[in-house]
Design a protein around this motif. Structure first.
Motif, short mmCIF file in Angstrom:
data_model
loop_
_atom_site.label_atom_id
_atom_site.label_comp_id
_atom_site.label_asym_id
_atom_site.label_seq_id
_atom_site.Cartn_x
_atom_site.Cartn_y
_atom_site.Cartn_z
N LEU A 166 61.74 74.12 -21.75
CA LEU A 166 63.07 73.54 -21.96
C LEU A 166 64.10 74.60 -22.30
CD1 LEU A 166 62.20 70.29 -23.98
CD2 LEU A 166 62.71 70.50 -21.54
N VAL A 167 63.72 75.57 -23.10
CA VAL A 167 64.65 76.64 -23.48
C VAL A 167 65.04 77.46 -22.26
CG1 VAL A 167 64.94 78.76 -24.82
CG2 VAL A 167 63.84 76.77 -25.86
N PHE A 168 64.04 77.89 -21.48
CA PHE A 168 64.32 78.68 -20.28
C PHE A 168 65.24 77.93 -19.32
CE2 PHE A 168 60.15 80.82 -21.26
CZ PHE A 168 60.69 82.08 -21.48
N LEU A 169 64.93 76.67 -19.08
CA LEU A 169 65.66 75.93 -18.05
C LEU A 169 67.01 75.41 -18.53
CD1 LEU A 169 62.68 74.10 -16.32
CD2 LEU A 169 63.76 76.29 -15.77
N LEU A 170 67.15 75.19 -19.84
CA LEU A 170 68.47 74.85 -20.36
C LEU A 170 69.41 76.06 -20.26
CD1 LEU A 170 67.64 72.63 -23.46
CD2 LEU A 170 68.98 71.96 -21.45
N ILE A 171 68.87 77.26 -20.45
CA ILE A 171 69.68 78.47 -20.24
C ILE A 171 70.13 78.53 -18.79
CG2 ILE A 171 69.60 81.00 -20.14
CD1 ILE A 171 67.75 80.92 -22.58
N CYS A 172 69.20 78.26 -17.86
CA CYS A 172 69.55 78.23 -16.44
C CYS A 172 70.65 77.20 -16.17
CB CYS A 172 68.33 77.90 -15.59
SG CYS A 172 67.12 79.22 -15.48
N ALA A 173 70.55 76.04 -16.82
CA ALA A 173 71.54 74.98 -16.59
C ALA A 173 72.92 75.38 -17.10
CB ALA A 173 71.08 73.69 -17.28
N MET A 174 72.97 76.03 -18.27
CA MET A 174 74.25 76.49 -18.79
C MET A 174 74.89 77.49 -17.82
SD MET A 174 74.56 74.93 -21.75
CE MET A 174 73.68 73.56 -20.98
N LEU A 175 74.07 78.41 -17.32
CA LEU A 175 74.58 79.40 -16.36
C LEU A 175 74.99 78.72 -15.05
CD1 LEU A 175 71.86 82.15 -16.94
CD2 LEU A 175 74.27 82.28 -17.62
N ALA A 176 74.27 77.66 -14.69
CA ALA A 176 74.54 76.97 -13.43
C ALA A 176 75.95 76.37 -13.40
CB ALA A 176 73.50 75.89 -13.18
N SER A 177 76.46 75.97 -14.55
CA SER A 177 77.83 75.44 -14.59
C SER A 177 78.82 76.45 -14.05
CB SER A 177 78.21 75.08 -16.03
OG SER A 177 77.59 73.90 -16.44
N PHE A 178 78.68 77.69 -14.51
CA PHE A 178 79.58 78.75 -14.04
C PHE A 178 79.32 79.07 -12.57
CE2 PHE A 178 78.82 79.40 -18.60
CZ PHE A 178 80.13 79.34 -19.08
N THR A 179 78.04 79.01 -12.17
CA THR A 179 77.70 79.28 -10.78
C THR A 179 78.33 78.25 -9.85
OG1 THR A 179 75.56 80.16 -11.51
CG2 THR A 179 75.80 79.70 -9.17
N VAL A 180 78.22 76.98 -10.21
CA VAL A 180 78.74 75.90 -9.36
C VAL A 180 80.26 75.96 -9.27
CG1 VAL A 180 79.03 73.40 -9.20
CG2 VAL A 180 76.79 74.36 -9.69
N ILE A 181 80.92 76.14 -10.41
CA ILE A 181 82.39 76.22 -10.39
C ILE A 181 82.85 77.39 -9.53
CG2 ILE A 181 84.41 76.75 -11.82
CD1 ILE A 181 83.04 75.16 -14.08
N SER A 182 82.19 78.53 -9.69
CA SER A 182 82.57 79.72 -8.92
C SER A 182 82.24 79.55 -7.43
CB SER A 182 81.85 80.96 -9.48
OG SER A 182 82.17 81.16 -10.83
N ALA A 183 81.05 79.00 -7.14
CA ALA A 183 80.64 78.83 -5.75
C ALA A 183 81.60 77.91 -5.01
CB ALA A 183 79.22 78.27 -5.68
N LYS A 184 81.96 76.80 -5.64
CA LYS A 184 82.88 75.86 -5.00
C LYS A 184 84.26 76.48 -4.87
CE LYS A 184 84.59 71.17 -5.01
NZ LYS A 184 84.34 71.07 -3.56
N GLY A 185 84.69 77.23 -5.90
CA GLY A 185 86.00 77.87 -5.84
C GLY A 185 86.08 78.90 -4.73
N VAL A 186 85.09 79.77 -4.65
CA VAL A 186 85.07 80.82 -3.62
C VAL A 186 84.96 80.19 -2.23
CG1 VAL A 186 83.75 82.76 -2.69
CG2 VAL A 186 84.12 82.58 -5.15
N SER A 187 84.06 79.20 -2.09
CA SER A 187 83.89 78.54 -0.80
C SER A 187 85.19 77.89 -0.35
CB SER A 187 82.79 77.49 -0.91
OG SER A 187 82.58 76.85 0.32
N GLY A 188 85.88 77.23 -1.27
CA GLY A 188 87.15 76.59 -0.94
C GLY A 188 88.22 77.59 -0.55
#
Length: 296
Positions: free
Chosen positions: A190-212
């Motif tokens: 849970l600790v490892f994957l919650l860290i991944c999830a927190m980072l994923a927020s920034f990844t998704v926002i950036s990915a969608k922004g750059v793609s757009g």
């Protein structure tokens, strides 16, 4: 007579074009194809960790997984899969693209059982069926309008009070998780994957922004003079690399049939929240559509 599905671009760039079924279909296909590759990639990486464990037990020697060519094959597959996901964000809302990662869960279930010899339980099959039903609901009740942001609009979105509060909470949660991992040595899945999830927020926002921004550029409104484009590219790359690091830490210690579904669940929640807060993807949807989407 103009095409009702056509998008009119004002001088400063596009603003909230309607989503066509064609765009949604393209986004879904890119996402599904990308997630199939990611599923194969994760199992290849898991296999390299298993081989390394066998080497330790039999020959009492080990080397870092990054020195294994097979691990890099897994990473290359993941890169191509993420390119598919990245492209999907240019055609469909983040709150639709991210949940379709259920493809990874379903494919992983069979790959892990066949190739990694992990156990298939009745609840795995039941969960798979629920994932398929959920994906159907997500596609049918997803947002019908897509907000494609230009550089200046992204700069304004970054100043939203709701987004700033969301980012502060994310940072605080991330700090707590890192303290649990490194100071208290709690190496829970849970600790490892919650860290991944927190980072994923920034990844998704950036990915969608750059793609757009790239999509807008291809439509004739260059965004390459916008500094926010390059900042988002850096955030996208850094957070993606860190996710690979912590995801591999989890894959080394736990079975793929545990890691992948858990990662998918956390990633999906994180991506939907970031899409709602930053891109306001639920704005304009009626109550029934929102309820059915969340139910899915």
């Amino acid at each position: 007579m103009s095409d009702p599905n056509s998008t009119v671009f004002p001088t400063e760039g596009p603003t909230e074009p309607p989503l066509t079924y064609q765009n949604v279909l393209i986004g879904c296909l890119l996402c599904i194809g990308g997630n199939l590759l990611i599923s194969v990639s994760l199992n290849v990486q898991k296999y390299t960790h298993m081989k390394n464990e066998e080497r330790i037990s039999q020959e009492n020697e080990s080397f870092h997984y990054t020195k294994d060519p097979l691990w890099w094959i897994g990473i290359i597959l993941m890169v191509f899969g993420e390119i598919g996901n990245f492209s999907a964000y240019g055609y469909a809302p983040a709150s639709l693209v991210a949940p379709l990662g259920t493809t990874t869960v379903i494919a992983n279930m069979f790959i892990a059982v066949v190739f990694l010899k992990e156990k298939l339980r009745p609840q795995d099959l039941f969960g798979c069926a629920l994932s398929i039903v959920g994906a159907f609901l997500l596609v049918n009740f997803s947002p019908k309008h897509e907000k494609v942001l230009t550089g200046p609009e992204i700069n304004e979105a970054l100043k939203q009070i709701a987004f700033l509060v969301y980012i502060i909470i994310e940072f605080l949660a991330l700090i707590v998780l890192l303290v649990l991992l490194y100071k208290f040595q709690i190496d829970s899945v849970l600790v490892f994957l919650l860290i991944c999830a927190m980072l994923a927020s920034f990844t998704v926002i950036s990915a969608k922004g750059v793609s757009g921004l790239i999509h807008i550029t291809f439509m004739g409104y260059s965004q390459f003079d916008q500094p926010v484009l390059y900042v988002m590219v850096v955030i996208l790359v850094v957070t993606a690399i860190l996710q690979v690091k912590y995801l591999n830490s989890a894959m080394k210690l736990f079975e793929a049939t545990v890691v992948v579904p858990t990662y998918f669940a956390f990633f999906t929640i994180s991506a939907i929240l970031s899409g709602i807060v930053f891109y306001r993807e639920f704005w304009g949807m009626n109550g029934l559509d929102i309820f059915m989407f969340m139910f899915g």
